[in-house]
Write a protein that holds these residues in place. Sequence first.
Motif: not given
Length: 176
Positions: A109-112, A128-129, A131-134
């Motif tokens: 994992y690197f910079l989202g 993943k980025y 999903k985390d934002l949602l």
Amino acid sequence: QEEVYMDRPAGFEDSTNSNLVCKLHKSLYGLKQAPRVWNERFTTYLPQFGFQNTYSDSSLFVKKIDSAIVMLLLYVDINIKGIDNASMQHVIDSLTTEFDIKDLGLLHYFLGIQITKTASALILSRAKYIKDLLEKTEMLESKPCDTPCLPYSHLLKDDSDVYVNPSLYRSVVGAL
């Protein structure tokens, strides 16, 4: 390279000379200048070791070892990539003799960006980025659509419920 002074640490105060400060002879971890000093030391070592800086990205360095290419990305952590594992291990071993570094293994994992290595490719994903934002914006259960509203619909002031947490969608003027 520059003169740096600091207040006396707790426990080293002198009530008779309270206006005196300490002059540093080398950089200390935790000072504002420390990351810049470390970056300068690291980036001056890399060309001596055969790495060349790229024009497109000042944090990307490339080294050719026989027919293999090893890329080193210096961005908070040091990320080393290459096709030949022996060449990458040679770079890691050489860096370990000069710097106190720790091999964290394969990059996942690197910079989202999620990185998955298969036998024939590297797969990059932002799932993943997203999903985390949602989750952060409380929109995980939202349903996708091509156009969020009908082309000729008229929006009314009292047409729907008020957002539960409007601070997620608004910025305060002057807070920047």
